[in-house]
Design a protein around this motif. Structure first.
Motif, PDB file in Angstrom:
ATOM      1  N   ASP A 202       0.790  -1.225   0.000  1.00 56.97           N
ATOM      2  CA  ASP A 202       0.000   0.000   0.000  1.00 56.97           C
ATOM      3  C   ASP A 202       0.820   1.272   0.000  1.00 56.97           C
ATOM      4  O   ASP A 202       0.553   2.202  -0.738  1.00 56.97           O
ATOM      5  CB  ASP A 202      -0.967  -0.002   1.188  1.00 56.97           C
ATOM      6  CG  ASP A 202      -0.252  -0.068   2.537  1.00 56.97           C
ATOM      7  OD1 ASP A 202       0.818  -0.710   2.615  1.00 56.97           O
ATOM      8  OD2 ASP A 202      -0.761   0.496   3.514  1.00 56.97           O
ATOM      9  N   SER A 203       1.866   1.332   0.854  1.00 56.63           N
ATOM     10  CA  SER A 203       2.503   2.612   1.113  1.00 56.63           C
ATOM     11  C   SER A 203       3.925   2.455   1.607  1.00 56.63           C
ATOM     12  O   SER A 203       4.233   1.534   2.367  1.00 56.63           O
ATOM     13  CB  SER A 203       1.668   3.360   2.180  1.00 56.63           C
ATOM     14  OG  SER A 203       2.366   4.429   2.742  1.00 56.63           O
ATOM     15  N   ASN A 206       4.064   2.754   5.343  1.00 59.16           N
ATOM     16  CA  ASN A 206       3.630   1.561   6.053  1.00 59.16           C
ATOM     17  C   ASN A 206       4.617   0.415   5.921  1.00 59.16           C
ATOM     18  O   ASN A 206       4.355  -0.689   6.401  1.00 59.16           O
ATOM     19  CB  ASN A 206       2.242   1.132   5.587  1.00 59.16           C
ATOM     20  CG  ASN A 206       1.156   1.949   6.237  1.00 59.16           C
ATOM     21  OD1 ASN A 206       1.420   2.751   7.126  1.00 59.16           O
ATOM     22  ND2 ASN A 206      -0.066   1.766   5.800  1.00 59.16           N
ATOM     23  N   LEU A 251       0.147   5.212  -1.711  1.00 58.37           N
ATOM     24  CA  LEU A 251      -1.053   5.837  -1.165  1.00 58.37           C
ATOM     25  C   LEU A 251      -0.746   6.398   0.220  1.00 58.37           C
ATOM     26  O   LEU A 251      -0.136   5.728   1.051  1.00 58.37           O
ATOM     27  CB  LEU A 251      -2.192   4.817  -1.075  1.00 58.37           C
ATOM     28  CG  LEU A 251      -2.620   4.196  -2.412  1.00 58.37           C
ATOM     29  CD1 LEU A 251      -3.618   3.071  -2.179  1.00 58.37           C
ATOM     30  CD2 LEU A 251      -3.220   5.255  -3.326  1.00 58.37           C
ATOM     31  N   SER A 253      -1.142   6.967   3.800  1.00 55.80           N
ATOM     32  CA  SER A 253      -1.840   6.145   4.787  1.00 55.80           C
ATOM     33  C   SER A 253      -2.930   6.920   5.510  1.00 55.80           C
ATOM     34  O   SER A 253      -2.774   8.096   5.838  1.00 55.80           O
ATOM     35  CB  SER A 253      -0.841   5.621   5.816  1.00 55.80           C
ATOM     36  OG  SER A 253       0.208   4.938   5.185  1.00 55.80           O
ATOM     37  N   GLN A 255      -5.675   8.115   4.618  1.00 54.40           N
ATOM     38  CA  GLN A 255      -6.330   9.179   3.878  1.00 54.40           C
ATOM     39  C   GLN A 255      -7.387   8.543   2.971  1.00 54.40           C
ATOM     40  O   GLN A 255      -7.359   7.332   2.733  1.00 54.40           O
ATOM     41  CB  GLN A 255      -5.314   9.973   3.050  1.00 54.40           C
ATOM     42  CG  GLN A 255      -4.235  10.652   3.881  1.00 54.40           C
ATOM     43  CD  GLN A 255      -4.800  11.672   4.854  1.00 54.40           C
ATOM     44  OE1 GLN A 255      -5.697  12.435   4.522  1.00 54.40           O
ATOM     45  NE2 GLN A 255      -4.271  11.683   6.073  1.00 54.40           N
ATOM     46  N   ASN A 257      -7.836   8.320  -0.205  1.00 59.68           N
ATOM     47  CA  ASN A 257      -7.389   7.520  -1.353  1.00 59.68           C
ATOM     48  C   ASN A 257      -6.808   6.179  -0.912  1.00 59.68           C
ATOM     49  O   ASN A 257      -6.832   5.199  -1.656  1.00 59.68           O
ATOM     50  CB  ASN A 257      -6.395   8.290  -2.215  1.00 59.68           C
ATOM     51  CG  ASN A 257      -5.103   8.628  -1.504  1.00 59.68           C
ATOM     52  OD1 ASN A 257      -5.026   8.611  -0.270  1.00 59.68           O
ATOM     53  ND2 ASN A 257      -4.070   8.965  -2.266  1.00 59.68           N
ATOM     54  N   TRP A 258      -6.284   6.132   0.297  1.00 56.00           N
ATOM     55  CA  TRP A 258      -5.795   4.867   0.860  1.00 56.00           C
ATOM     56  C   TRP A 258      -6.964   3.912   1.078  1.00 56.00           C
ATOM     57  O   TRP A 258      -6.902   2.733   0.726  1.00 56.00           O
ATOM     58  CB  TRP A 258      -5.062   5.157   2.163  1.00 56.00           C
ATOM     59  CG  TRP A 258      -4.350   4.000   2.801  1.00 56.00           C
ATOM     60  CD1 TRP A 258      -3.295   3.285   2.303  1.00 56.00           C
ATOM     61  CD2 TRP A 258      -4.609   3.451   4.102  1.00 56.00           C
ATOM     62  NE1 TRP A 258      -2.885   2.332   3.209  1.00 56.00           N
ATOM     63  CE2 TRP A 258      -3.680   2.418   4.324  1.00 56.00           C
ATOM     64  CE3 TRP A 258      -5.537   3.752   5.095  1.00 56.00           C
ATOM     65  CZ2 TRP A 258      -3.642   1.662   5.499  1.00 56.00           C
ATOM     66  CZ3 TRP A 258      -5.507   3.014   6.278  1.00 56.00           C
ATOM     67  CH2 TRP A 258      -4.575   1.981   6.465  1.00 56.00           C
ATOM     68  N   ASP A 259      -8.043   4.432   1.646  1.00 60.03           N
ATOM     69  CA  ASP A 259      -9.220   3.601   1.851  1.00 60.03           C
ATOM     70  C   ASP A 259      -9.792   3.115   0.524  1.00 60.03           C
ATOM     71  O   ASP A 259     -10.248   1.970   0.407  1.00 60.03           O
ATOM     72  CB  ASP A 259     -10.292   4.382   2.622  1.00 60.03           C
ATOM     73  CG  ASP A 259      -9.936   4.578   4.091  1.00 60.03           C
ATOM     74  OD1 ASP A 259      -9.033   3.863   4.582  1.00 60.03           O
ATOM     75  OD2 ASP A 259     -10.544   5.440   4.750  1.00 60.03           O
ATOM     76  N   GLY A 261      -8.052   2.496  -2.016  1.00 63.21           N
ATOM     77  CA  GLY A 261      -7.120   1.468  -2.463  1.00 63.21           C
ATOM     78  C   GLY A 261      -7.513   0.081  -1.994  1.00 63.21           C
ATOM     79  O   GLY A 261      -7.346  -0.907  -2.724  1.00 63.21           O
ATOM     80  N   THR A 400       6.390  10.591   1.766  1.00 59.94           N
ATOM     81  CA  THR A 400       5.212  10.938   0.964  1.00 59.94           C
ATOM     82  C   THR A 400       5.600  11.800  -0.236  1.00 59.94           C
ATOM     83  O   THR A 400       5.056  11.627  -1.347  1.00 59.94           O
ATOM     84  CB  THR A 400       4.172  11.672   1.833  1.00 59.94           C
ATOM     85  OG1 THR A 400       3.749  10.799   2.887  1.00 59.94           O
ATOM     86  CG2 THR A 400       2.963  12.102   1.014  1.00 59.94           C
TER      87      THR A 400
END
Length: 428
Positions: A202-203, A206, A251, A253, A255, A257-259, A261, A400
């Motif tokens: 994801d990130s 993370n 993405l 975390s 935020q 757009n993360w959700d 994802g 980021t």
């Protein structure tokens, strides 16, 4: 970490002296401060994400009709920053505030601004907690500012259905064997991305946080000296390797757009402390049975875990203390674990069948009690300095920027050091 996370609960209890399934009892009281006089009291509770409080609120209010619990969930960093501002101002703080592990040293160094829970029956709880968890919220002059909610033992959550489509094993034991270290993890990610055309993780942040959690020393040593060339450099390098390898969905975390994802299958795996389970379930409820849990590369580590604190400027301190003590009773802690995933800070509960034998249906019936309880007692948490929270935010912001294309990875480390040093040099 941000831990914007977690779900809801159910059940009814009628007394504050609760015997948990483990046979333990943690003391609370139910005196006039809890509204026995009939006075209407509203307790404002600040936290982030979802810590399983919705049903706890209903449960508590049912048994205490003159107590109203006002829940205020906000963004992780913003909640801590707002608490600090209100403490400095001397007014405006909530009755009860959650504080994350990354900020607990910062706030315990301001113990005079919090209620000493030892004066509110807190001493009865000391023997119930993991020793390091109890000590982490105690000030140098012996004041206990918080009662622990959960700990964040690490694992790795993955989409078993997406793994299967990519020709990778889906069984949790087989998946665990794919990555004994972070280099292997990145190689598996490259294989997945090559076969599917989709990102793997994801990130970058993370990855940074769990790798950092596995290092002997984090951002600061116990003398509060910034130590960027140790654990932070190791973790930052893993993050940059993953981004450069093209396996990160990049993405931000926690935020929106993360959700999204999660919902759009934009990644197949993410680092997963116990508290992450609730966020996955809340964010993508239609993915029930598609997620599973494997071992994390590198083994072990603790990412996250919180405390309930009571700012001393509050007007309902006794009622707030009673509610906090009630929330950390075994019955409530077990219920939160089952529904949200947050692993209690009380080791006796790890042997309770209600925890040890529990399997999370949403996560393909993964034995979450066994998985996370096995890591919790052996944890050797880092010292997290009083500026750990803002330092982590500063370094995450650099990651980021790389993810968003505003900074090249080969220039990112000097920038991360620069930003961290700025924070370290700021006044207390």
């Amino acid at each position: 970490m941000r831990r914007t996370v977690r779900a809801g609960l159910a059940g009814v209890a009628a007394t504050l002296l609760i015997a948990g399934c483990s046979g333990q009892s943690l003391e609370g009281n139910d005196d006039a401060s809890n509204g026995a006089s009939g006075e209407q009291i509203t307790l404002k509770v600040n936290f982030w994400g979802d810590m399983g409080l919705d049903a706890l609120k209903a449960k508590y209010e049912k048994d205490h009709p003159n107590i109203k619990i006002a829940l205020n969930s906000g963004e992780f960093n913003a909640q801590h920053e707002d608490l600090q501002k209100k403490l400095v101002a001397g007014s405006g703080a909530p009755d009860i505030s959650a504080v994350d592990e990354g900020f607990i040293v910062q706030f315990r160094n301001q113990a005079d601004k919090f209620v000493n829970l030892l004066d509110k029956g807190g001493a009865d709880f000391q023997s119930k907690y993991l020793d390091w968890k109890w000590k982490a919220s105690m000030s140098a002059d012996g004041k206990q500012i918080g009662l622990g909610t959960d700990v964040g033992g690490l694992a790795m959550c993955y989409r078993s259905d997406l793994f299967e489509k990519a020709g990778l094993p889906k069984d949790r034991d087989a998946v665990s064997k794919l990555w004994t270290n972070w280099d292997d993890f990145i190689k598996v990610g490259q294989e997945y991305t090559k076969k599917t055309g989709k990102k793997f993780v994801d990130s970058g942040t993370n990855l940074f946080n769990p790798v950092l959690a596995q290092q002997p020393v984090g951002f600061y040593d116990e003398q509060e000296n910034l130590q960027m060339d140790g654990g932070p450099k190791v973790a930052f390098d893993v993050s940059m390797k993953a981004i450069d390898a093209g396996i990160s969905a990049n993405l931000a975390s926690f935020q929106p757009n993360w959700d999204q994802g999660f919902k759009k299958d934009q990644f197949a795996v993410l680092a997963c402390p116990a508290w992450m389970l609730g966020h996955i379930q809340d964010t993508a409820p239609n993915q029930k049975g598609k997620w599973d849990i494997a071992a994390i590369p590198g083994g072990g580590g603790n990412w996250g875990g919180s405390w309930w604190t009571i700012p001393s400027q509050g007007k309902n301190i006794d009622a707030a203390a009673d509610f906090v003590k009630w929330m950390v009773q075994p019955e409530q802690q077990i219920e939160v674990f089952k529904t949200v995933g947050n692993l209690p800070s009380q080791p006796a509960l790890y042997k309770d069948p209600a925890v040890l034998d529990y399997k999370k249906e949403f996560m393909s019936n993964a034995p979450t009690g066994q998985i996370f309880a096995a890591t919790a007692e052996s944890l050797k948490p880092q010292y997290l300095g009083k500026k750990n929270g803002p330092t982590r935010v500063a370094v995450e912001n650099v990651i980021t920027r790389v993810q968003q294309g505003g900074l090249k990875s080969d220039a990112a480390w000097p920038e991360a050091v620069k930003q961290a040093e700025k924070v370290a040099k700021t006044a207390k």
